[in-house]
Design a protein around this motif. Structure first.
Motif, PDB file in Angstrom:
ATOM      1  N   ASP A  39       0.868  -1.107   0.033  1.00 39.54           N
ATOM      2  CA  ASP A  39      -0.013  -0.116   0.118  1.00 39.54           C
ATOM      3  C   ASP A  39       0.752   1.293   0.003  1.00 39.54           C
ATOM      4  OD1 ASP A  39      -1.710   2.161   0.623  1.00 39.54           O
ATOM      5  OD2 ASP A  39      -2.731   1.286   1.864  1.00 39.54           O
TER       6      ASP A  39
ATOM      7  N   VAL B 242       0.662   4.151   2.523  1.00 43.67           N
ATOM      8  CA  VAL B 242       1.320   3.809   3.850  1.00 43.67           C
ATOM      9  C   VAL B 242       2.834   4.136   3.795  1.00 43.67           C
ATOM     10  CG1 VAL B 242       1.765   2.255   5.597  1.00 43.67           C
ATOM     11  CG2 VAL B 242      -0.560   2.568   4.686  1.00 43.67           C
TER      12      VAL B 242
ATOM     13  N   TYR C  29       7.410  -9.150   5.538  1.00 47.20           N
ATOM     14  CA  TYR C  29       6.144  -9.098   6.419  1.00 47.20           C
ATOM     15  C   TYR C  29       6.632  -8.806   8.068  1.00 47.20           C
ATOM     16  CZ  TYR C  29       1.673  -9.998   8.570  1.00 47.20           C
ATOM     17  OH  TYR C  29       0.185  -9.974   8.994  1.00 47.20           O
TER      18      TYR C  29
ATOM     19  N   CYS D 246       8.368  -5.130   8.255  1.00 48.07           N
ATOM     20  CA  CYS D 246       7.599  -4.015   7.977  1.00 48.07           C
ATOM     21  C   CYS D 246       6.974  -3.151   9.185  1.00 48.07           C
ATOM     22  CB  CYS D 246       6.349  -4.313   6.947  1.00 48.07           C
ATOM     23  SG  CYS D 246       5.390  -2.751   6.416  1.00 48.07           S
TER      24      CYS D 246
ATOM     25  N   GLU E  19       1.832   0.106   9.248  1.00 50.00           N
ATOM     26  CA  GLU E  19       0.470  -0.700   9.469  1.00 50.00           C
ATOM     27  C   GLU E  19      -0.367  -0.851   8.587  1.00 50.00           C
ATOM     28  OE1 GLU E  19      -3.352  -0.092  12.645  1.00 50.00           O
ATOM     29  OE2 GLU E  19      -1.911   1.447  12.786  1.00 50.00           O
ATOM     30  N   ASN E  20      -0.615  -2.069   8.150  1.00 49.29           N
ATOM     31  CA  ASN E  20      -1.321  -2.741   7.143  1.00 49.29           C
ATOM     32  C   ASN E  20      -0.671  -2.420   5.730  1.00 49.29           C
ATOM     33  OD1 ASN E  20      -3.252  -3.969   8.751  1.00 49.29           O
ATOM     34  ND2 ASN E  20      -4.328  -2.011   8.867  1.00 49.29           N
TER      35      ASN E  20
ATOM     36  N   SER F 158       0.300  -6.700   2.321  1.00 52.71           N
ATOM     37  CA  SER F 158      -0.701  -7.832   2.383  1.00 52.71           C
ATOM     38  C   SER F 158       0.006  -9.064   2.010  1.00 52.71           C
ATOM     39  CB  SER F 158      -1.775  -7.457   1.727  1.00 52.71           C
ATOM     40  OG  SER F 158      -2.717  -8.910   1.354  1.00 52.71           O
ATOM     41  N   TRP F 159       0.216 -10.041   2.792  1.00 51.93           N
ATOM     42  CA  TRP F 159       1.299 -11.425   2.588  1.00 51.93           C
ATOM     43  C   TRP F 159       0.424 -12.490   2.624  1.00 51.93           C
ATOM     44  CZ3 TRP F 159       3.577 -15.870   3.176  1.00 51.93           C
ATOM     45  CH2 TRP F 159       4.705 -16.060   2.652  1.00 51.93           C
TER      46      TRP F 159
END
Ligand code: SF4
Ligand code: SF4
Length: 100
Positions: free
Chosen positions: A32, A35, A75, A78, A81-82, A85-86
């Motif tokens: 994302d 972010v 993952y 990182c 926050e959010n 996506s994994w």
């Protein structure tokens, strides 16, 4: 391997020649950028062993899932926050390791 013997450094290209990728249509990892643009550490860039995260000039991240080792490191490191996506790739796809 005998005592005192060590593995030499192996070039990245040589390592990559020992893996195959059956690329799935669906990206199993997504980023994302809304972010990522506020991320100050960009740990994914340094931690990914396949070097799949590349900073862009607008402060975002360019990510390509196709040569992913599925190690999960991105993952874990990182901090956004959010941001990530994994999942594993869809069945039968993804990385295959061969003996080098
Ligand atoms: S560490 Fe996470 S939030 Fe930061 S740039 Fe990488 S994916 Fe984005
Ligand atoms: S799972 Fe591993 S190889 Fe794949 S993108 Fe994340 S850190 Fe890189």
């Amino acid at each position: 391997m005998s005592p005192g013997q060590s593995y030499g450094l192996q070039a990245f290209d040589d390592r990559m020649s020992t893996v195959d990728f059956d690329v799935a249509e669906r990206p199993h990892i997504t980023v994302d950028n809304d972010v990522c643009r506020s991320c100050r550490t960009t740990d994914c860039v340094y931690a990914c062993p396949a070097k799949l995260f590349v900073p862009t000039s607008d402060g975002g991240i360019l990510f390509n899932y196709e040569q992913c080792f599925e190690c999960g490191t991105c993952y874990q490191v990182c901090s956004g926050e959010n941001a990530l996506s994994w999942t594993y790739p869809d069945g039968g796809h993804g990385v295959a390791f061969r003996k080098g």
